[in-house]
Design a protein around this motif. Structure first.
Motif, PDB file in Angstrom:
ATOM      1  N   LYS A 287       0.784  -1.204  -0.011  1.00  0.00           N
ATOM      2  CA  LYS A 287      -0.146   0.025   0.171  1.00  0.00           C
ATOM      3  C   LYS A 287       0.646   1.241   0.097  1.00  0.00           C
ATOM      4  CE  LYS A 287      -4.480   1.763   2.085  1.00  0.00           C
ATOM      5  NZ  LYS A 287      -5.219   1.385   2.980  1.00  0.00           N
ATOM      6  N   THR A 288       2.062   1.135   0.555  1.00  0.00           N
ATOM      7  CA  THR A 288       2.962   2.447   0.723  1.00  0.00           C
ATOM      8  C   THR A 288       4.324   1.800   0.314  1.00  0.00           C
ATOM      9  OG1 THR A 288       3.475   2.238   3.121  1.00  0.00           O
ATOM     10  CG2 THR A 288       1.464   3.611   2.373  1.00  0.00           C
ATOM     11  N   GLY A 289       5.254   2.801  -0.097  1.00  0.00           N
ATOM     12  CA  GLY A 289       6.496   2.540  -0.129  1.00  0.00           C
ATOM     13  C   GLY A 289       7.170   2.944  -1.486  1.00  0.00           C
ATOM     14  N   THR A 290       8.341   2.618  -1.754  1.00  0.00           N
ATOM     15  CA  THR A 290       8.971   2.807  -3.308  1.00  0.00           C
ATOM     16  C   THR A 290       9.157   1.635  -3.934  1.00  0.00           C
ATOM     17  OG1 THR A 290      10.201   4.715  -1.914  1.00  0.00           O
ATOM     18  CG2 THR A 290      10.942   4.103  -4.670  1.00  0.00           C
ATOM     19  N   PHE A 291       8.949   1.844  -5.214  1.00  0.00           N
ATOM     20  CA  PHE A 291       8.877   0.642  -6.099  1.00  0.00           C
ATOM     21  C   PHE A 291       9.344   0.986  -7.789  1.00  0.00           C
ATOM     22  CE2 PHE A 291       5.051   0.934  -3.548  1.00  0.00           C
ATOM     23  CZ  PHE A 291       4.923  -0.294  -2.977  1.00  0.00           C
ATOM     24  N   LYS A 292       9.580  -0.117  -8.300  1.00  0.00           N
ATOM     25  CA  LYS A 292      10.051   0.085  -9.903  1.00  0.00           C
ATOM     26  C   LYS A 292       9.364  -1.006 -10.471  1.00  0.00           C
ATOM     27  CE  LYS A 292      14.185  -2.739  -9.671  1.00  0.00           C
ATOM     28  NZ  LYS A 292      15.723  -2.910 -10.134  1.00  0.00           N
ATOM     29  N   TYR A 293       9.270  -0.821 -11.727  1.00  0.00           N
ATOM     30  CA  TYR A 293       8.860  -1.966 -12.711  1.00  0.00           C
ATOM     31  C   TYR A 293       9.676  -2.714 -12.875  1.00  0.00           C
ATOM     32  CZ  TYR A 293       4.935   1.362 -13.622  1.00  0.00           C
ATOM     33  OH  TYR A 293       3.898   2.109 -13.755  1.00  0.00           O
ATOM     34  N   SER A 294       9.388  -4.076 -13.121  1.00  0.00           N
ATOM     35  CA  SER A 294      10.206  -5.323 -13.346  1.00  0.00           C
ATOM     36  C   SER A 294      10.918  -5.231 -14.622  1.00  0.00           C
ATOM     37  CB  SER A 294       9.568  -6.664 -13.030  1.00  0.00           C
ATOM     38  OG  SER A 294       8.814  -6.717 -13.984  1.00  0.00           O
ATOM     39  N   ASP A 295      10.460  -4.450 -15.513  1.00  0.00           N
ATOM     40  CA  ASP A 295      10.947  -4.592 -16.868  1.00  0.00           C
ATOM     41  C   ASP A 295      11.491  -3.103 -17.426  1.00  0.00           C
ATOM     42  OD1 ASP A 295       8.299  -3.174 -17.034  1.00  0.00           O
ATOM     43  OD2 ASP A 295       7.679  -4.490 -18.976  1.00  0.00           O
ATOM     44  N   ASP A 296      11.374  -2.248 -16.497  1.00  0.00           N
ATOM     45  CA  ASP A 296      11.943  -0.821 -16.709  1.00  0.00           C
ATOM     46  C   ASP A 296      12.321  -0.164 -15.622  1.00  0.00           C
ATOM     47  OD1 ASP A 296      11.871   1.884 -17.623  1.00  0.00           O
ATOM     48  OD2 ASP A 296      10.118   2.036 -18.556  1.00  0.00           O
ATOM     49  N   ASP A 297      13.533   0.095 -15.567  1.00  0.00           N
ATOM     50  CA  ASP A 297      14.394   0.953 -14.536  1.00  0.00           C
ATOM     51  C   ASP A 297      14.129   2.360 -14.416  1.00  0.00           C
ATOM     52  OD1 ASP A 297      15.219  -1.498 -13.254  1.00  0.00           O
ATOM     53  OD2 ASP A 297      17.156  -1.591 -14.214  1.00  0.00           O
ATOM     54  N   ASP A 298      13.636   2.845 -15.418  1.00  0.00           N
ATOM     55  CA  ASP A 298      13.791   4.281 -15.745  1.00  0.00           C
ATOM     56  C   ASP A 298      12.582   5.051 -14.590  1.00  0.00           C
ATOM     57  OD1 ASP A 298      15.337   4.287 -17.617  1.00  0.00           O
ATOM     58  OD2 ASP A 298      14.006   4.204 -19.331  1.00  0.00           O
ATOM     59  N   TRP A 299      11.576   4.324 -14.491  1.00  0.00           N
ATOM     60  CA  TRP A 299      10.395   4.764 -13.826  1.00  0.00           C
ATOM     61  C   TRP A 299      10.545   4.203 -12.074  1.00  0.00           C
ATOM     62  CZ3 TRP A 299       6.879   8.063 -15.062  1.00  0.00           C
ATOM     63  CH2 TRP A 299       6.670   8.396 -16.582  1.00  0.00           C
TER      64      TRP A 299
ATOM     65  N   THR B 168      -3.237  -3.946 -18.979  1.00  0.00           N
ATOM     66  CA  THR B 168      -1.861  -4.333 -19.103  1.00  0.00           C
ATOM     67  C   THR B 168      -1.465  -5.070 -17.638  1.00  0.00           C
ATOM     68  OG1 THR B 168      -1.155  -2.395 -17.955  1.00  0.00           O
ATOM     69  CG2 THR B 168      -1.182  -2.113 -20.166  1.00  0.00           C
ATOM     70  N   LYS B 169      -0.795  -5.827 -17.873  1.00  0.00           N
ATOM     71  CA  LYS B 169      -0.037  -6.841 -16.671  1.00  0.00           C
ATOM     72  C   LYS B 169       1.370  -6.526 -16.708  1.00  0.00           C
ATOM     73  CE  LYS B 169      -3.594 -10.611 -16.827  1.00  0.00           C
ATOM     74  NZ  LYS B 169      -3.863 -12.004 -16.869  1.00  0.00           N
ATOM     75  N   ASN B 170       1.791  -6.381 -15.307  1.00  0.00           N
ATOM     76  CA  ASN B 170       3.193  -6.218 -14.850  1.00  0.00           C
ATOM     77  C   ASN B 170       3.591  -6.650 -13.636  1.00  0.00           C
ATOM     78  OD1 ASN B 170       5.821  -5.332 -15.485  1.00  0.00           O
ATOM     79  ND2 ASN B 170       5.177  -3.557 -16.456  1.00  0.00           N
ATOM     80  N   ILE B 171       4.673  -6.346 -13.424  1.00  0.00           N
ATOM     81  CA  ILE B 171       5.145  -6.657 -11.996  1.00  0.00           C
ATOM     82  C   ILE B 171       5.873  -5.525 -11.606  1.00  0.00           C
ATOM     83  CG2 ILE B 171       6.787  -8.003 -10.548  1.00  0.00           C
ATOM     84  CD1 ILE B 171       6.479 -10.303 -12.680  1.00  0.00           C
ATOM     85  N   LEU B 172       5.441  -5.025 -10.234  1.00  0.00           N
ATOM     86  CA  LEU B 172       6.152  -3.919  -9.419  1.00  0.00           C
ATOM     87  C   LEU B 172       6.839  -4.613  -8.252  1.00  0.00           C
ATOM     88  CD1 LEU B 172       3.700  -0.903  -8.844  1.00  0.00           C
ATOM     89  CD2 LEU B 172       5.785  -1.190 -10.255  1.00  0.00           C
ATOM     90  N   ILE B 173       8.215  -4.001  -8.015  1.00  0.00           N
ATOM     91  CA  ILE B 173       9.001  -4.763  -6.990  1.00  0.00           C
ATOM     92  C   ILE B 173       9.311  -3.386  -6.222  1.00  0.00           C
ATOM     93  CG2 ILE B 173      11.505  -5.522  -6.666  1.00  0.00           C
ATOM     94  CD1 ILE B 173      11.357  -6.356  -9.887  1.00  0.00           C
ATOM     95  N   LYS B 174       9.214  -3.840  -4.800  1.00  0.00           N
ATOM     96  CA  LYS B 174       9.421  -2.847  -3.600  1.00  0.00           C
ATOM     97  C   LYS B 174      10.855  -2.603  -3.463  1.00  0.00           C
ATOM     98  CE  LYS B 174       7.009  -1.496   0.368  1.00  0.00           C
ATOM     99  NZ  LYS B 174       5.851  -1.802   1.295  1.00  0.00           N
ATOM    100  N   ILE B 175      11.318  -1.405  -3.520  1.00  0.00           N
ATOM    101  CA  ILE B 175      12.660  -1.386  -3.348  1.00  0.00           C
ATOM    102  C   ILE B 175      12.901  -0.348  -1.974  1.00  0.00           C
ATOM    103  CG2 ILE B 175      13.445  -1.317  -5.589  1.00  0.00           C
ATOM    104  CD1 ILE B 175      13.321   1.542  -5.926  1.00  0.00           C
ATOM    105  N   GLN B 176      11.853   0.022  -1.425  1.00  0.00           N
ATOM    106  CA  GLN B 176      12.165   0.862  -0.187  1.00  0.00           C
ATOM    107  C   GLN B 176      10.630   0.929   0.729  1.00  0.00           C
ATOM    108  OE1 GLN B 176      13.557   4.677  -0.841  1.00  0.00           O
ATOM    109  NE2 GLN B 176      13.813   4.989   1.568  1.00  0.00           N
ATOM    110  N   GLY B 177      10.756   0.818   1.996  1.00  0.00           N
ATOM    111  CA  GLY B 177       9.526   0.921   2.798  1.00  0.00           C
ATOM    112  C   GLY B 177       9.325  -0.574   3.299  1.00  0.00           C
ATOM    113  N   LYS B 178       8.122  -0.500   4.609  1.00  0.00           N
ATOM    114  CA  LYS B 178       8.069  -1.815   5.077  1.00  0.00           C
ATOM    115  C   LYS B 178       6.930  -2.533   4.351  1.00  0.00           C
ATOM    116  CE  LYS B 178       9.274  -0.060   9.708  1.00  0.00           C
ATOM    117  NZ  LYS B 178       8.722  -0.151  11.134  1.00  0.00           N
TER     118      LYS B 178
END
Length: 122
Positions: free
Chosen positions: A26-38, A112-122
């Motif tokens: 619900k909260t945190g910092t994320f990136k797309y699994s296929d795009d490091d720009d966002w 669309t379907k994709n994957i978000l990876i949590k890179i920061q936050g609990k």
């Protein structure tokens, strides 16, 4: 034949009993699994997406419909694209891992379907 049917039933039961832990995304910092720009920074009511490559920033409000479903409404685009403002995107979290989630997003026209990876936050 009985064994194949039993394996099928066991397989279907184990798939449907997988739990999703959507609240930790619900909260945190994320990136797309296929795009490091966002990079996406989310609170329980807002989301800011920043493209490091072209310096585009999208600010959105979030309305949570359930633990695993929310609606994003784009409220600001620093590049001035008016065709995305007020656009509503419904996001459904399909399944989760310890650090990522698979989702399906639709604006009513495109899905669309994709994957978000949590890179920061609990």
């Amino acid at each position: 034949m009985k064994y194949l049917l039993l394996l099928f039933i066991l397989g279907m039961t184990s798939c449907s009993s997988q739990s999703k832990d959507c609240l930790k995304f619900k909260t945190g910092t994320f990136k797309y699994s296929d795009d490091d720009d966002w990079i996406i920074t989310r609170t329980d009511s807002t989301q800011i997406e920043v493209n490091k490559k072209n310096e585009r920033t999208l600010k959105s409000s979030i309305k949570w419909l359930s633990d695993c479903e929310f609606v994003i409404t784009v409220v600001e685009d620093n590049k001035g694209s008016s065709n995305i403002l007020d656009k509503k995107i419904t996001v459904k979290i399909l399944n989760t891992t310890s650090k990522s989630y698979h989702y399906e997003a639709t604006d009513g026209i495109k899905k669309t379907k994709n994957i978000l990876i949590k890179i920061q936050g609990k």
